[in-house]
Design an enzyme around this catalytic site. Structure first.
Site, PDB file in Angstrom:
ATOM      1  N   GLU A 117     108.436  34.660 -33.815  1.00  0.00           N
ATOM      2  CA  GLU A 117     108.142  33.966 -35.075  1.00  0.00           C
ATOM      3  C   GLU A 117     108.006  34.995 -36.186  1.00  0.00           C
ATOM      4  O   GLU A 117     107.882  36.200 -35.920  1.00  0.00           O
ATOM      5  CB  GLU A 117     106.882  33.102 -34.939  1.00  0.00           C
ATOM      6  CG  GLU A 117     107.140  31.869 -34.079  1.00  0.00           C
ATOM      7  CD  GLU A 117     106.034  30.843 -34.100  1.00  0.00           C
ATOM      8  OE1 GLU A 117     105.009  31.070 -34.766  1.00  0.00           O
ATOM      9  OE2 GLU A 117     106.190  29.811 -33.435  1.00  0.00           O
ATOM     10  N   HIS A 232     102.723  25.981 -45.490  1.00  0.00           N
ATOM     11  CA  HIS A 232     103.900  26.149 -44.634  1.00  0.00           C
ATOM     12  C   HIS A 232     105.137  25.803 -45.447  1.00  0.00           C
ATOM     13  O   HIS A 232     105.144  24.814 -46.160  1.00  0.00           O
ATOM     14  CB  HIS A 232     103.802  25.240 -43.403  1.00  0.00           C
ATOM     15  CG  HIS A 232     104.694  25.704 -42.289  1.00  0.00           C
ATOM     16  ND1 HIS A 232     106.063  25.606 -42.354  1.00  0.00           N
ATOM     17  CD2 HIS A 232     104.412  26.298 -41.110  1.00  0.00           C
ATOM     18  CE1 HIS A 232     106.582  26.107 -41.243  1.00  0.00           C
ATOM     19  NE2 HIS A 232     105.598  26.541 -40.471  1.00  0.00           N
ATOM     20  N   ARG A 278     105.160  33.409 -44.613  1.00  0.00           N
ATOM     21  CA  ARG A 278     105.221  31.997 -45.005  1.00  0.00           C
ATOM     22  C   ARG A 278     105.019  31.770 -46.496  1.00  0.00           C
ATOM     23  O   ARG A 278     105.702  30.941 -47.101  1.00  0.00           O
ATOM     24  CB  ARG A 278     104.140  31.214 -44.240  1.00  0.00           C
ATOM     25  CG  ARG A 278     104.522  31.026 -42.815  1.00  0.00           C
ATOM     26  CD  ARG A 278     103.501  30.246 -42.039  1.00  0.00           C
ATOM     27  NE  ARG A 278     104.023  30.089 -40.686  1.00  0.00           N
ATOM     28  CZ  ARG A 278     103.357  29.563 -39.687  1.00  0.00           C
ATOM     29  NH1 ARG A 278     102.114  29.142 -39.863  1.00  0.00           N
ATOM     30  NH2 ARG A 278     103.914  29.451 -38.506  1.00  0.00           N
ATOM     31  N   HIS A 338      98.895  23.915 -44.792  1.00  0.00           N
ATOM     32  CA  HIS A 338      99.059  23.948 -43.335  1.00  0.00           C
ATOM     33  C   HIS A 338      97.842  24.521 -42.613  1.00  0.00           C
ATOM     34  O   HIS A 338      97.417  23.997 -41.590  1.00  0.00           O
ATOM     35  CB  HIS A 338     100.290  24.802 -43.026  1.00  0.00           C
ATOM     36  CG  HIS A 338     100.648  24.869 -41.573  1.00  0.00           C
ATOM     37  ND1 HIS A 338     100.892  23.740 -40.832  1.00  0.00           N
ATOM     38  CD2 HIS A 338     100.804  25.920 -40.733  1.00  0.00           C
ATOM     39  CE1 HIS A 338     101.182  24.096 -39.580  1.00  0.00           C
ATOM     40  NE2 HIS A 338     101.128  25.413 -39.496  1.00  0.00           N
ATOM     41  N   ARG A 373      97.411  34.194 -42.286  1.00  0.00           N
ATOM     42  CA  ARG A 373      97.421  34.140 -40.823  1.00  0.00           C
ATOM     43  C   ARG A 373      98.800  34.496 -40.281  1.00  0.00           C
ATOM     44  O   ARG A 373      99.815  33.992 -40.759  1.00  0.00           O
ATOM     45  CB  ARG A 373      97.077  32.718 -40.391  1.00  0.00           C
ATOM     46  CG  ARG A 373      97.219  32.463 -38.916  1.00  0.00           C
ATOM     47  CD  ARG A 373      97.050  30.996 -38.616  1.00  0.00           C
ATOM     48  NE  ARG A 373      98.154  30.216 -39.133  1.00  0.00           N
ATOM     49  CZ  ARG A 373      98.853  29.334 -38.416  1.00  0.00           C
ATOM     50  NH1 ARG A 373      98.545  29.111 -37.164  1.00  0.00           N
ATOM     51  NH2 ARG A 373      99.846  28.651 -38.967  1.00  0.00           N
TER      52      ARG A 373
HETATM   53  C1  LIG Z   1     101.518  20.534 -37.333  1.00  0.00           C
HETATM   54  C2  LIG Z   1     100.764  21.771 -36.924  1.00  0.00           C
HETATM   55  C3  LIG Z   1     101.389  22.746 -36.165  1.00  0.00           C
HETATM   56  C4  LIG Z   1     100.699  23.907 -35.788  1.00  0.00           C
HETATM   57  N1  LIG Z   1     101.329  24.813 -34.982  1.00  0.00           N
HETATM   58  C5  LIG Z   1     100.619  25.884 -34.540  1.00  0.00           C
HETATM   59  C6  LIG Z   1     101.196  26.799 -33.606  1.00  0.00           C
HETATM   60  O1  LIG Z   1     102.336  26.636 -33.171  1.00  0.00           O
HETATM   61  N2  LIG Z   1     100.430  27.853 -33.189  1.00  0.00           N
HETATM   62  C7  LIG Z   1      99.164  28.074 -33.633  1.00  0.00           C
HETATM   63  O2  LIG Z   1      98.520  29.049 -33.216  1.00  0.00           O
HETATM   64  N3  LIG Z   1      98.598  27.205 -34.504  1.00  0.00           N
HETATM   65  C8  LIG Z   1      99.287  26.128 -34.956  1.00  0.00           C
HETATM   66  N4  LIG Z   1      98.695  25.254 -35.822  1.00  0.00           N
HETATM   67  C9  LIG Z   1      97.285  25.478 -36.193  1.00  0.00           C
HETATM   68  C10 LIG Z   1      96.396  25.124 -35.013  1.00  0.00           C
HETATM   69  O3  LIG Z   1      96.880  23.952 -34.407  1.00  0.00           O
HETATM   70  C11 LIG Z   1      94.954  24.923 -35.431  1.00  0.00           C
HETATM   71  O4  LIG Z   1      94.517  25.968 -36.239  1.00  0.00           O
HETATM   72  C12 LIG Z   1      94.035  24.830 -34.215  1.00  0.00           C
HETATM   73  O5  LIG Z   1      94.562  23.913 -33.283  1.00  0.00           O
HETATM   74  C13 LIG Z   1      92.640  24.409 -34.640  1.00  0.00           C
HETATM   75  O6  LIG Z   1      91.875  24.148 -33.496  1.00  0.00           O
HETATM   76  P1  LIG Z   1      90.347  23.778 -33.645  1.00  0.00           P
HETATM   77  O7  LIG Z   1      89.807  23.646 -32.270  1.00  0.00           O
HETATM   78  O8  LIG Z   1      89.692  24.707 -34.563  1.00  0.00           O
HETATM   79  O9  LIG Z   1      90.345  22.350 -34.393  1.00  0.00           O
HETATM   80  P2  LIG Z   1      91.167  21.013 -34.144  1.00  0.00           P
HETATM   81  O10 LIG Z   1      92.139  21.147 -33.056  1.00  0.00           O
HETATM   82  O11 LIG Z   1      91.692  20.548 -35.448  1.00  0.00           O
HETATM   83  O12 LIG Z   1      90.027  19.983 -33.691  1.00  0.00           O
HETATM   84  C14 LIG Z   1      89.099  19.487 -34.619  1.00  0.00           C
HETATM   85  C15 LIG Z   1      88.197  18.481 -33.945  1.00  0.00           C
HETATM   86  O13 LIG Z   1      87.054  18.246 -34.777  1.00  0.00           O
HETATM   87  C16 LIG Z   1      86.781  16.855 -34.855  1.00  0.00           C
HETATM   88  N5  LIG Z   1      86.068  16.613 -36.116  1.00  0.00           N
HETATM   89  C17 LIG Z   1      86.391  17.032 -37.355  1.00  0.00           C
HETATM   90  N6  LIG Z   1      85.446  16.637 -38.241  1.00  0.00           N
HETATM   91  C18 LIG Z   1      84.502  15.958 -37.537  1.00  0.00           C
HETATM   92  C19 LIG Z   1      83.291  15.288 -37.879  1.00  0.00           C
HETATM   93  N7  LIG Z   1      82.832  15.244 -39.140  1.00  0.00           N
HETATM   94  N8  LIG Z   1      82.597  14.671 -36.908  1.00  0.00           N
HETATM   95  C20 LIG Z   1      83.042  14.693 -35.621  1.00  0.00           C
HETATM   96  N9  LIG Z   1      84.171  15.322 -35.236  1.00  0.00           N
HETATM   97  C21 LIG Z   1      84.891  15.939 -36.178  1.00  0.00           C
HETATM   98  C22 LIG Z   1      88.150  16.212 -34.761  1.00  0.00           C
HETATM   99  O14 LIG Z   1      88.014  14.862 -34.372  1.00  0.00           O
HETATM  100  C23 LIG Z   1      88.815  17.119 -33.700  1.00  0.00           C
HETATM  101  O15 LIG Z   1      88.427  16.696 -32.421  1.00  0.00           O
HETATM  102  C24 LIG Z   1      99.368  24.098 -36.206  1.00  0.00           C
HETATM  103  C25 LIG Z   1      98.739  23.113 -36.973  1.00  0.00           C
HETATM  104  C26 LIG Z   1      99.419  21.955 -37.332  1.00  0.00           C
HETATM  105  C27 LIG Z   1      98.730  20.910 -38.147  1.00  0.00           C
END
Ligand SMILES: Cc1cc2nc3c(=O)[nH]c(=O)nc-3n(C[C@H](O)[C@H](O)[C@H](O)COP(=O)(O)OP(=O)(O)OC[C@H]3O[C@@H](n4cnc5c(N)ncnc54)[C@H](O)[C@@H]3O)c2cc1C
Length: 527
Positions: A117, A232, A278, A338, A373
């Site tokens: 990437e 993005h 990006r 993004h 990032r």
């Molecule tokens: C389309 C897309 C593609 C991506 N591709 C990549 C990739 O290829 N590689 C990479 O490294 N990263 C990628 N990313 C970024 C990556 O997915 C995220 O940064 C990462 O998954 C975040 O994980 P997290 O556990 O911090 O939060 P998340 O996976 O977003 O989980 C958040 C959780 O918090 C909960 N929540 C939020 N607010 C509240 C509240 N007030 N009360 C209760 N629950 C709440 C939600 O319900 C959810 O369960 C991508 C992101 C997107 C959107």
């Protein structure tokens, strides 16, 4: 609309993405764990991640190379020590994920396949087709729900971190659309993910409204680097269709950006062409659209169609639903918010500035991303720092000390704002226009004034309705996060990484090689 008697746990985790789930696995042997999510278990940024997870495990790779690529992307603002933790611990936790059942793509002989990437100097990205996050999420949820000490509460919108005498005492949440509940515990982890929904155009799902940042800020914790948002360059850009992400992995496999005349144009903006960072590609696309008056496309027409469809089945299917064959048609693309580099200020163990409050994943600011990032480092960050926060939560409630390169952003407006209601759509449009790809003092100052007023109106609304209306809380969180982002962007009078000021287009290391932090508690002093 009643508040019930409070329930209790040993550890509370807000969020069921990669960070929250990895922390739950670390905490399960130590006590009763409750995971709260605000929608279905599957709804998280993690579930939508496409390209993959970066780890220095492949041939020709090394810890030093991965560190160097991460620091280069971060444009002078990474915390190198946190980056070393990420990179050194990463492979161990990725191997563990594989042991838990995550299936990454392999060669015919069974060796792991590593993708390339932008801004990575070697092939380093483990992937599961083009739906890597869905596979990781599946494997982690399967593991976590089998743990007898873990309880999961879905459709619970956490609205407040309870702080008593300066120390965390639990959380408050709205269950469904109207019942307010307290859950008490001495350790709380915020793992609430991204904040893309604060902007009018975003690749993030509806749950990504930056709630953790608003919750932590209201609880008195420090937030940092919020001006650094990654846009993005290639989200699907069709009227009426969601801004579905067209992963960078396509360009890694040879896809090209072309203008409406079919000309490849990115080399006019950067010598790295289609695989430039990006933010550079995103601004290049906007400038090309302005210069030609026509849309910009991604084309894979010169590649083997069967291979394209086999390598990117999810993207192919999403585009097919919009009437586009990715192997034969040009895909109209444009930039969208993004990833949030900033967030709740933490140390390398996920500790925030409030004792007992921890943060991990996209909502946290560990300093590993700096001003930008490196692609696919965020899943790795959630995994590594989710695990570390889990370990730290078992041991200590102490708050993280302030680091030396943190500079407070003035938090108090000079004039008390007159409350002005601004609908969620209004906030998102305002942020896209004023705090999107091209920022200026004039537009940001106007946005800050309006968002200050919107925040005041939303807080009044919350108080009047006794805090049990989920929609009012959503609005309040959105306005708070938008205000914090706009205020930090206004303060940073230079351009760096994801933050571009059209009125200050150069990087200014003399004045701005620092992190801007803000908190509701009395402003910290510089050390
Ligand atoms: C389309 C897309 C593609 C991506 N591709 C990549 C990739 O290829 N590689 C990479 O490294 N990263 C990628 N990313 C970024 C990556 O997915 C995220 O940064 C990462 O998954 C975040 O994980 P997290 O556990 O911090 O939060 P998340 O996976 O977003 O989980 C958040 C959780 O918090 C909960 N929540 C939020 N607010 C509240 C509240 N007030 N009360 C209760 N629950 C709440 C939600 O319900 C959810 O369960 C991508 C992101 C997107 C959107």
């Amino acid at each position: 609309m009643t508040s019930t008697a409070s329930d209790s746990a040993d550890f509370i985790i807000v969020g069921g993405g990669i960070a929250g789930l990895r922390a739950a696995s670390a905490l399960a042997p130590a006590g009763r764990v409750v995971i709260l999510t605000k929608a279905e278990s599957s709804e998280s940024n993690t579930g939508y991640a496409q390209g993959g997870i970066a780890a220095a495990m492949g041939p020709g790779d090394s810890m030093d190379l991965h560190v160097a690529d991460t620091l280069a992307a971060g444009a002078g603002l990474c915390d190198e020590s946190a980056v070393r933790v990420l990179v050194n611990d990463g492979p161990r936790y990725v191997r563990e994920l594989i042991e838990w059942g995550a299936r990454f793509d392999r060669t015919a002989s069974g060796a792991l396949l590593f993708g390339l990437e932008a801004a990575h100097s070697v092939h380093r990205i483990l992937h599961a087709g083009d739906a890597t996050g869905r596979e990781i999420s599946r494997a982690m949820w399967e593991r976590v729900v089998a743990l007898s000490t873990v309880r999961v509460v879905n459709h619970a919108l956490v609205t407040d971190v309870l702080v008593e005498g300066g120390v965390v005492a639990g959380i408050r949440y709205v269950e469904g659309e109207g019942v307010l509940r307290d859950l008490r515990a001495p350790r709380v982890l915020l793992a609430t993910g991204g904040a893309g929904q604060v902007f009018g155009e975003t690749t993030n799902p509806a749950v990504a409204t930056g709630d953790g940042i608003a919750l932590a800020y209201r609880a008195g914790a420090r937030v940092a680097d919020l001006e650094f948002v990654q846009f993005h360059p290639t989200a699907l850009s069709l009227v009426g269709a969601p801004r579905f992400l067209i992963s960078e992995a396509l360009r890694g496999e040879g896809a090209k950006l072309v203008n409406s005349q079919g000309e490849a144009f990115m080399r006019r903006y950067d010598s790295a062409g289609d695989l430039a960072p990006r933010d550079v590609v995103a601004r290049g696309i906007v400038r090309e659209v302005e210069a030609t008056g026509g849309p910009v496309f991604l084309t894979l027409q010169h590649l083997d169609p069967d291979r394209v469809r086999a390598r990117f089945p999810t993207i192919a299917e999403m585009c097919r639903r919009a009437g586009i064959d990715i192997a034969r048609d040009r895909i109209p693309v444009g930039p969208a918010a993004h990833y949030m580099m900033g967030g709740i200020d933490t140390d390398e163990w996920g500790r925030t500035s409030v004792a007992g409050l921890f943060a991990a994943g996209e909502t946290a600011c560990t300093g590993v991303h700096g001003a930008n990032r490196l692609a696919s480092n965020s899943l790795l960050e959630g995994l590594v720092f989710g695990a570390r926060a889990g370990e730290a939560m078992q041991q200590s409630a102490a708050a993280a000390p302030l680091k030396a390169d943190r500079v407070p952003v003035p938090a108090v407006a000079a004039i008390a704002p007159q409350p002005e209601a601004l609908a969620a759509g209004g906030i998102r449009d305002l942020m896209w226009r004023a705090a999107g790809l091209f920022r200026t003092r004039e537009r940001l100052a106007g946005a800050v004034a309006r968002l200050d007023a919107a925040c005041a109106a939303a807080l009044l609304d919350v108080r009047e309705r006794a805090g049990s209306d989920a929609a009012v809380w959503r609005q309040c969180n959105l306005a708070t996060v938008a205000l914090l982002v706009a205020r930090a962007a206004l303060r940073r009078e230079e351009s760096r990484g994801g933050h571009f000021r059209a009125d200050f287009p150069a990087r200014d290391d003399l004045h701005f090689r620092v992190h801007l932090v803000e908190s509701q508690s009395p402003s910290p002093t510089l050390e």
